[in-house]
Design a protein around this motif. Structure first.
Motif, PDB file in Angstrom:
ATOM      1  N   UNK A 175       4.977  -5.515  -9.116  1.00 16.32           N
ATOM      2  CA  UNK A 175       4.627  -5.950 -10.470  1.00 16.32           C
ATOM      3  C   UNK A 175       3.887  -7.276 -10.425  1.00 16.32           C
ATOM      4  N   UNK A 176       3.006  -7.484 -11.401  1.00 10.07           N
ATOM      5  CA  UNK A 176       2.249  -8.724 -11.512  1.00 10.07           C
ATOM      6  C   UNK A 176       2.399  -9.252 -12.932  1.00 10.07           C
ATOM      7  N   UNK A 177       2.179 -10.544 -13.147  1.00 13.19           N
ATOM      8  CA  UNK A 177       2.328 -11.117 -14.492  1.00 13.19           C
ATOM      9  C   UNK A 177       1.312 -10.544 -15.473  1.00 13.19           C
ATOM     10  N   UNK A 178       1.659 -10.597 -16.753  1.00 13.24           N
ATOM     11  CA  UNK A 178       0.741 -10.170 -17.799  1.00 13.24           C
ATOM     12  C   UNK A 178      -0.535 -11.005 -17.749  1.00 13.24           C
ATOM     13  N   UNK A 179      -1.647 -10.345 -18.007  1.00 14.17           N
ATOM     14  CA  UNK A 179      -2.920 -11.056 -18.049  1.00 14.17           C
ATOM     15  C   UNK A 179      -3.699 -11.028 -16.760  1.00 14.17           C
ATOM     16  N   UNK A 180      -3.061 -10.611 -15.658  1.00 17.48           N
ATOM     17  CA  UNK A 180      -3.760 -10.521 -14.365  1.00 17.48           C
ATOM     18  C   UNK A 180      -4.352  -9.126 -14.191  1.00 17.48           C
ATOM     19  N   UNK A 181      -5.515  -9.069 -13.577  1.00 11.24           N
ATOM     20  CA  UNK A 181      -6.003  -7.778 -13.109  1.00 11.24           C
ATOM     21  C   UNK A 181      -5.253  -7.427 -11.836  1.00 11.24           C
ATOM     22  N   UNK A 182      -4.966  -6.149 -11.643  1.00  7.85           N
ATOM     23  CA  UNK A 182      -4.207  -5.735 -10.467  1.00  7.85           C
ATOM     24  C   UNK A 182      -4.935  -4.589  -9.769  1.00  7.85           C
ATOM     25  N   UNK A 183      -4.946  -4.648  -8.445  1.00  6.11           N
ATOM     26  CA  UNK A 183      -5.556  -3.608  -7.618  1.00  6.11           C
ATOM     27  C   UNK A 183      -4.448  -2.998  -6.773  1.00  6.11           C
ATOM     28  N   UNK A 184      -4.263  -1.696  -6.887  1.00  9.47           N
ATOM     29  CA  UNK A 184      -3.165  -1.015  -6.196  1.00  9.47           C
ATOM     30  C   UNK A 184      -3.718   0.038  -5.242  1.00  9.47           C
ATOM     31  N   UNK A 185      -2.877   0.429  -4.289  1.00  7.14           N
ATOM     32  CA  UNK A 185      -3.214   1.516  -3.369  1.00  7.14           C
ATOM     33  C   UNK A 185      -2.019   2.458  -3.279  1.00  7.14           C
ATOM     34  N   UNK A 186      -2.264   3.753  -3.137  1.00  8.54           N
ATOM     35  CA  UNK A 186      -1.157   4.724  -3.037  1.00  8.54           C
ATOM     36  C   UNK A 186      -0.620   4.803  -1.615  1.00  8.54           C
ATOM     37  N   UNK A 187      -0.291   3.646  -1.011  1.00 15.34           N
ATOM     38  CA  UNK A 187       0.089   3.640   0.394  1.00 15.34           C
ATOM     39  C   UNK A 187       1.397   4.364   0.660  1.00 15.34           C
ATOM     40  N   UNK A 188       2.337   4.321  -0.288  1.00 23.34           N
ATOM     41  CA  UNK A 188       3.607   5.017  -0.073  1.00 23.34           C
ATOM     42  C   UNK A 188       3.385   6.522   0.025  1.00 23.34           C
ATOM     43  N   UNK A 189       2.643   7.059  -0.940  1.00 21.86           N
ATOM     44  CA  UNK A 189       2.427   8.505  -0.984  1.00 21.86           C
ATOM     45  C   UNK A 189       1.658   9.004   0.239  1.00 21.86           C
ATOM     46  N   UNK A 190       0.615   8.279   0.629  1.00 19.75           N
ATOM     47  CA  UNK A 190      -0.204   8.752   1.743  1.00 19.75           C
ATOM     48  C   UNK A 190       0.501   8.510   3.079  1.00 19.75           C
ATOM     49  N   UNK A 191       1.310   7.459   3.173  1.00 19.88           N
ATOM     50  CA  UNK A 191       2.119   7.253   4.374  1.00 19.88           C
ATOM     51  C   UNK A 191       3.120   8.395   4.546  1.00 19.88           C
ATOM     52  N   UNK A 192       3.723   8.816   3.437  1.00 19.58           N
ATOM     53  CA  UNK A 192       4.640   9.956   3.493  1.00 19.58           C
ATOM     54  C   UNK A 192       3.912  11.213   3.959  1.00 19.58           C
ATOM     55  N   UNK A 193       2.674  11.383   3.507  1.00 28.32           N
ATOM     56  CA  UNK A 193       1.882  12.540   3.926  1.00 28.32           C
ATOM     57  C   UNK A 193       1.644  12.518   5.437  1.00 28.32           C
ATOM     58  N   UNK A 194       1.398  11.340   6.006  1.00 27.82           N
ATOM     59  CA  UNK A 194       1.178  11.215   7.444  1.00 27.82           C
ATOM     60  C   UNK A 194       2.440  11.596   8.218  1.00 27.82           C
ATOM     61  N   UNK A 195       3.591  11.136   7.740  1.00 26.09           N
ATOM     62  CA  UNK A 195       4.851  11.473   8.417  1.00 26.09           C
ATOM     63  C   UNK A 195       5.158  12.961   8.256  1.00 26.09           C
ATOM     64  N   UNK A 196       4.844  13.519   7.102  1.00 25.10           N
ATOM     65  CA  UNK A 196       5.006  14.969   6.895  1.00 25.10           C
ATOM     66  C   UNK A 196       4.174  15.739   7.916  1.00 25.10           C
ATOM     67  N   UNK A 197       2.990  15.253   8.214  1.00 23.34           N
ATOM     68  CA  UNK A 197       2.149  15.896   9.230  1.00 23.34           C
ATOM     69  C   UNK A 197       2.846  15.893  10.587  1.00 23.34           C
ATOM     70  N   UNK A 198       3.436  14.758  10.944  1.00 24.80           N
ATOM     71  CA  UNK A 198       4.152  14.671  12.231  1.00 24.80           C
ATOM     72  C   UNK A 198       5.319  15.649  12.274  1.00 24.80           C
ATOM     73  N   UNK A 199       6.048  15.738  11.186  1.00 24.11           N
ATOM     74  CA  UNK A 199       7.179  16.667  11.115  1.00 24.11           C
ATOM     75  C   UNK A 199       6.706  18.115  11.228  1.00 24.11           C
ATOM     76  N   UNK A 200       5.577  18.422  10.570  1.00 24.37           N
ATOM     77  CA  UNK A 200       5.042  19.783  10.628  1.00 24.37           C
ATOM     78  C   UNK A 200       4.594  20.149  12.041  1.00 24.37           C
ATOM     79  N   UNK A 201       4.253  19.141  12.839  1.00 24.13           N
ATOM     80  CA  UNK A 201       3.853  19.371  14.225  1.00 24.13           C
ATOM     81  C   UNK A 201       5.059  19.472  15.157  1.00 24.13           C
ATOM     82  N   UNK A 202       6.262  19.410  14.600  1.00 30.13           N
ATOM     83  CA  UNK A 202       7.470  19.564  15.397  1.00 30.13           C
ATOM     84  C   UNK A 202       8.039  18.269  15.939  1.00 30.13           C
ATOM     85  N   UNK A 203       7.521  17.135  15.480  1.00 30.67           N
ATOM     86  CA  UNK A 203       8.063  15.841  15.910  1.00 30.67           C
ATOM     87  C   UNK A 203       9.365  15.588  15.161  1.00 30.67           C
ATOM     88  N   UNK A 204      10.399  15.231  15.889  1.00 30.06           N
ATOM     89  CA  UNK A 204      11.709  15.023  15.249  1.00 30.06           C
ATOM     90  C   UNK A 204      12.242  13.610  15.452  1.00 30.06           C
TER      91      UNK A 204
END
Length: 333
Positions: free
Chosen positions: A152-181
């Protein structure tokens, strides 16, 4: 001796006020022929406006501040700094950089920004040192700010965000799909000391939780190449070594590749490796590095948010920009 505005006025045969209107580009009616005479006279005399005096009159410093966690070594931060400097040059601003890597430095940075040293600030800072409360103190003074963070950022500031949580989860899902445990996460220091996981670490834990994997292997090392190499070496020499490592930075992931090679392990055969950042070096590593990050590194849209505020005639509504990230599968996974 430096030419004066009065000399320009005399050569152009106009008043000092007319010279001021033309050279400051004020919205006053001046005939095109008169304007050209003033510009020609200024050029002939080599006259340039006194920027310091103009700044005092406007109560402007003609400076912007870049707040980052370090002064170098992170390719994405360096590209953001370069884009800020380039746009600042276009608008006649200089750039001050403040490094915030501790609570004391965060407080010092807040005090400096509240003192009026700059007309606006671009805050690009991971970690918890520059807290929401400190940002709120700065924003309360009316300083235009663009903040790059997912919290969260204070009111009045412009904020720039990235979906790093979602895409990081996608990367780990790829590893799991490849049989990495046995998937390890190599973290930044600031990620290890939070009460709850966020960002990239949260993506890692979320993906494992979805698949009912309770064992978390979390080590430090993502802050620099040497630390990453030593951390990966220890990890990969352990009796129950991981079969995949997701590093919170590409720099760390490239060190993991070196550590695996030196131990005699194959990538991705013995251990798969994924980084974060999509830096160019990942394209020439052997094998090429799988990564999470933006497809291209161009931060002019982020920088433009700040200069939009500085050039506006009045207050602008707070804006939020989400920069797209993706998972890029390459040879290391």
């Amino acid at each position: 001796m430096r030419p004066t505005v009065r000399q320009v006025a005399e050569l152009a045969q106009v008043s000092v006020a007319t010279v001021s209107y033309v050279l400051s580009d004020r919205d006053r009616p001046v005939a095109a022929e008169t304007r050209q005479r003033v510009l020609d006279a200024a050029r002939q005399l080599g006259y340039t406006p006194d920027q310091a005096a103009r700044s005092l009159r406007k109560r402007r410093t003609q400076r912007v501040c870049l707040v980052q966690g370090s002064l170098g070594g992170v390719p994405t931060d360096e590209r953001l700094a370069r884009d800020l400097h380039e746009m600042a040059d276009v608008h006649g601003y200089s750039v001050i950089t403040l490094a915030v890597y501790s609570e004391a430095r965060a407080r010092a940075a807040a005090d400096v920004l509240r003192s009026g040293i700059a007309d606006g600030a671009l805050v690009n800072l991971a970690g918890e040192h520059l807290t929401h409360d400190l940002l709120a103190e700065i924003a309360a003074g009316g300083l235009p700010m663009v903040v790059v963070r997912n919290e969260s950022v204070p009111d009045g500031c412009d904020v720039v965000r990235t979906p790093e949580t979602e895409v990081s989860a996608e990367a780990v899902e790829h590893l799991l799909a490849e049989g990495r445990t046995r998937i390890a996460f190599m973290a930044h220091r600031h990620e290890l000391y939070r009460d709850h996981p966020t960002g990239r670490l949260l993506g890692y834990t979320t993906a494992l939780d979805r698949h009912g994997i309770e064992r978390l292997i979390i080590v430090s090392g993502a802050d620099d190449r040497v630390a990453a190499y030593h951390s990966a070496t220890e990890l990969l020499r352990s009796p129950d070594r991981p079969d995949a490592i997701f590093a919170a930075s590409d720099r760390a992931a490239i060190s993991v590749l070196s550590a695996a090679r030196d131990i005699g392990l194959s990538v991705p055969g013995d251990v798969a490796v994924i980084g974060v950042g999509n830096i160019d070096e990942g394209l020439i590593s052997n094998p090429q590095l799988s990564t999470v990050g933006p497809l291209r590194h161009d931060y002019t849209d982020v920088v433009r948010l700040l200069f939009d505020r500085l050039q506006a005639d009045g207050p602008l509504p707070a804006r939020e920009v989400v920069r797209p990230w993706t998972f890029l599968r390459r040879g290391s996974s």
